[in-house]
Scaffold this motif. Structure first.
Motif, PDB file in Angstrom:
ATOM      1  N   SER A   1       0.832  -1.199   0.000  1.00 31.39           N
ATOM      2  CA  SER A   1       0.000   0.000   0.000  1.00 31.39           C
ATOM      3  C   SER A   1       0.872   1.257   0.000  1.00 31.39           C
ATOM      4  O   SER A   1       1.612   1.507   0.952  1.00 31.39           O
ATOM      5  CB  SER A   1      -0.908   0.018   1.232  1.00 31.39           C
ATOM      6  OG  SER A   1      -1.491   1.299   1.415  1.00 31.39           O
ATOM      7  N   GLY A   2       0.774   2.046  -1.075  1.00 28.48           N
ATOM      8  CA  GLY A   2       1.538   3.286  -1.144  1.00 28.48           C
ATOM      9  C   GLY A   2       1.138   4.246  -0.045  1.00 28.48           C
ATOM     10  O   GLY A   2       1.968   4.980   0.502  1.00 28.48           O
ATOM     11  N   LEU A   3      -0.130   4.254   0.302  1.00 28.84           N
ATOM     12  CA  LEU A   3      -0.623   5.132   1.367  1.00 28.84           C
ATOM     13  C   LEU A   3       0.021   4.774   2.691  1.00 28.84           C
ATOM     14  O   LEU A   3       0.458   5.652   3.451  1.00 28.84           O
ATOM     15  CB  LEU A   3      -2.144   5.017   1.455  1.00 28.84           C
ATOM     16  CG  LEU A   3      -2.844   5.978   2.415  1.00 28.84           C
ATOM     17  CD1 LEU A   3      -2.640   7.420   1.968  1.00 28.84           C
ATOM     18  CD2 LEU A   3      -4.343   5.657   2.483  1.00 28.84           C
ATOM     19  N   MET A   4       0.127   3.466   2.968  1.00 34.79           N
ATOM     20  CA  MET A   4       0.717   3.018   4.233  1.00 34.79           C
ATOM     21  C   MET A   4       2.202   3.332   4.264  1.00 34.79           C
ATOM     22  O   MET A   4       2.731   3.787   5.300  1.00 34.79           O
ATOM     23  CB  MET A   4       0.499   1.509   4.402  1.00 34.79           C
ATOM     24  CG  MET A   4       0.811   0.993   5.801  1.00 34.79           C
ATOM     25  SD  MET A   4      -0.347   1.650   7.015  1.00 34.79           S
ATOM     26  CE  MET A   4       0.410   1.076   8.543  1.00 34.79           C
ATOM     27  N   ARG A   5       2.890   3.102   3.145  1.00 34.53           N
ATOM     28  CA  ARG A   5       4.332   3.387   3.095  1.00 34.53           C
ATOM     29  C   ARG A   5       4.606   4.857   3.392  1.00 34.53           C
ATOM     30  O   ARG A   5       5.487   5.205   4.186  1.00 34.53           O
ATOM     31  CB  ARG A   5       4.903   3.027   1.717  1.00 34.53           C
ATOM     32  CG  ARG A   5       4.933   1.563   1.406  1.00 34.53           C
ATOM     33  CD  ARG A   5       5.836   1.246   0.224  1.00 34.53           C
ATOM     34  NE  ARG A   5       5.496   1.977  -0.985  1.00 34.53           N
ATOM     35  CZ  ARG A   5       4.613   1.571  -1.878  1.00 34.53           C
ATOM     36  NH1 ARG A   5       3.946   0.441  -1.696  1.00 34.53           N
ATOM     37  NH2 ARG A   5       4.385   2.282  -2.978  1.00 34.53           N
ATOM     38  N   GLN A   6       3.857   5.728   2.743  1.00 34.68           N
ATOM     39  CA  GLN A   6       4.082   7.162   2.920  1.00 34.68           C
ATOM     40  C   GLN A   6       3.709   7.628   4.322  1.00 34.68           C
ATOM     41  O   GLN A   6       4.372   8.504   4.895  1.00 34.68           O
ATOM     42  CB  GLN A   6       3.295   7.953   1.868  1.00 34.68           C
ATOM     43  CG  GLN A   6       3.825   7.815   0.458  1.00 34.68           C
ATOM     44  CD  GLN A   6       5.262   8.285   0.328  1.00 34.68           C
ATOM     45  OE1 GLN A   6       5.676   9.263   0.952  1.00 34.68           O
ATOM     46  NE2 GLN A   6       6.036   7.573  -0.485  1.00 34.68           N
ATOM     47  N   ALA A   7       2.660   7.034   4.872  1.00 36.65           N
ATOM     48  CA  ALA A   7       2.234   7.416   6.225  1.00 36.65           C
ATOM     49  C   ALA A   7       3.322   7.094   7.250  1.00 36.65           C
ATOM     50  O   ALA A   7       3.645   7.910   8.128  1.00 36.65           O
ATOM     51  CB  ALA A   7       0.937   6.704   6.584  1.00 36.65           C
TER      52      ALA A   7
ATOM     53  N   GLN B   1       7.796  -1.709  -2.195  1.00 34.78           N
ATOM     54  CA  GLN B   1       6.388  -2.041  -2.379  1.00 34.78           C
ATOM     55  C   GLN B   1       6.129  -3.534  -2.560  1.00 34.78           C
ATOM     56  O   GLN B   1       4.979  -3.957  -2.687  1.00 34.78           O
ATOM     57  CB  GLN B   1       5.829  -1.291  -3.589  1.00 34.78           C
ATOM     58  CG  GLN B   1       6.457  -1.683  -4.915  1.00 34.78           C
ATOM     59  CD  GLN B   1       5.883  -0.902  -6.078  1.00 34.78           C
ATOM     60  OE1 GLN B   1       5.059  -0.006  -5.883  1.00 34.78           O
ATOM     61  NE2 GLN B   1       6.305  -1.234  -7.272  1.00 34.78           N
TER      62      GLN B   1
END
Length: 452
Positions: A339-345, A360
């Protein structure tokens, strides 16, 4: 034993015969991976696996290519070349290695890793792009003969200039970080108003062992003299390579910049790469990236000109040294999540106090760990295709990485899910539902405990 690759409905592109063939290829790889754990079966399973993998791959490639032609897919030529290269170059090279080593454990693992990584990456990016569900990371690739000539020419030039025998690590370098790097960008004018960009990446120790020794620098750090010497050596390097770019038609240099790693990543995010090579020279890593014409956002890097060259280089060195010193003091945390959202968070949560790397997928994680060893891996347990348990197995399988601590990230806190994780003996696990500050405190506590 559970399958090593897990098919997910979201991998379907909506073309029945292609989706079924993808699932067959996943199934073949699952059998090969399972038998790959039995040394006494290595030769038999590899011979049989290669035969069936080839047959299904050839059948699948032909059907997929017919479909692309029937819908007049714009990326057909590039996609077909990726097929041809895997079938005609990659698989035969892997077969040769297996035979030459007597089907050694290392060769079998290499074979399985390459086939798995190619299948996962191709299915989830290039194949989905056919129906507009994704976007290919590659632009119009240089012709095969130019790709091969470029690789050979770069290797020969490195030897001619520095007497270093280098070997290719990756023909599709994606910008992974390796050590402290110097990122040098050149932008060229081309015919009809186009632009071509080239980025050369030097590991600092490579510059010190080559350019630094040639000018007899008295310091063990990259200074302005080393940078200036590298700039002009790099220009000559590119000029000698120009003849291998007949389709690029590069003219005069329009701009040159020295980038930090974040700026380098920003550039790559906006690029369609025609060529991207990573080499190990024996004295440090070197990467050579070529992109298609595009307009670069303002502020990514200050254009270096005669009148501001020394000022910009000194500023760059000061910034680079300061950033490196800060990063060297920080612990390295690799976040692996599909999840790109989780990585960035998590990156935003940790980057103030830690050097945070992102991956990823499982294969991307292994490559990142090899190039830039982390102090801790935060690993998603429920990733599709290659899950957290399999990635942990790969990390522990290599002596050089076996002691890297891994904390699982999981979205499931029920007793049954936790009971699956605990026997794997990770350094811990964190629930994704935890409050951000609690995740941060847990990571901090892990490193504090290590100090004691």
């Amino acid at each position: 034993m559970e399958e090593q690759l897990t098919w997910n409905e979201r991998f379907n592109i909506g073309v029945d015969h292609i989706d079924k063939e993808h699932q067959k290829l996943f199934g073949i790889m699952n059998k090969m991976i399972r038998f790959g754990e039995r040394p006494e079966k290595h030769q038999w399973i590899c011979d049989e696996g290669i035969k069936f993998f080839k047959a299904h791959a050839i059948k699948h490639f032909a059907e997929e290519e017919e479909y692309m032609k029937s819908i007049r897919y714009g990326g057909y030529a590039t996609h077909k070349r990726l097929h041809d290269n895997f079938r005609d170059v990659t698989l035969p090279q892997l077969e040769w290695e297996l035979e030459q080593t007597g089907y050694s454990v290392a060769a079998v693992n290499h074979f399985l890793g390459v086939c798995t990584g190619w299948l996962i990456g191709h299915t989830l990016t290039e194949d989905l792009a056919i129906v507009g569900e994704g976007e290919s990371k590659w632009g119009e690739l240089l012709p095969d003969e130019e790709q091969a000539s470029m690789g050979e020419a770069i290797t020969h030039l490195i030897y001619d200039m520095f007497r270093l025998k280098s070997h290719i690590i990756s023909k599709q370098y994606g910008g992974e970080k390796f050590g402290n790097g110097i990122y040098y960008r050149l932008e060229y004018d081309a015919d009809e108003g186009g632009e071509w960009e080239i980025i050369l990446v030097f590991e600092e120790k490579l510059l010190l062992n080559t350019v630094g020794k040639m000018i007899e620098t008295k310091t063990n750090k990259v200074d302005s003299m080393v940078i200036n010497a590298t700039r002009y050596a790099a220009r000559q390097f590119v000029e000698k390579l120009k003849r291998y770019f007949p389709s690029a038609d590069m003219r005069k240099i329009k701009a040159e910049n020295l980038l930090n790693y974040e700026q380098f990543q920003q550039v790559l995010e906006k690029k369609k790469l025609q060529f991207s090579l990573l080499l190990d020279t024996g004295m440090g890593y070197f990467a050579f990236c070529v992109s298609a014409p595009h307009l670069m956002d303002k502020g990514v890097g200050t254009n270096i000109k005669v009148e501001n060259a020394m000022e910009e280089i000194e500023k760059y060195l000061e910034r680079n040294m300061a950033e490196n010193e800060v990063q060297q003091k920080k612990k390295k945390v690799l976040v692996v999540d599909d999840s790109g959202l989780m990585r960035q968070a998590i990156k935003q949560l940790l980057e103030k106090d830690y050097e945070v790397g992102l991956a990823q997928s499982g294969m991307a994680a292994i490559r990142s760990i090899t190039l830039n060893r982390p102090d801790l891996v935060l690993l998603d347990y429920e990733m599709p295709v290659c899950d957290g348990r399999q990635v942990l197995d790969m990390i522990r399988a290599e002596e050089e990485t076996a002691d890297i601590p891994v904390i699982f990230l999981t979205g499931r806190g029920d007793k049954e899910s936790i009971q699956k994780i605990v026997p794997l003996k990770p350094a811990g696990y964190l629930l994704k539902t935890m409050k951000p500050e609690e995740i941060k405190k847990s990571v901090d506590a892990f490193f504090e405990k290590q100090k004691g």
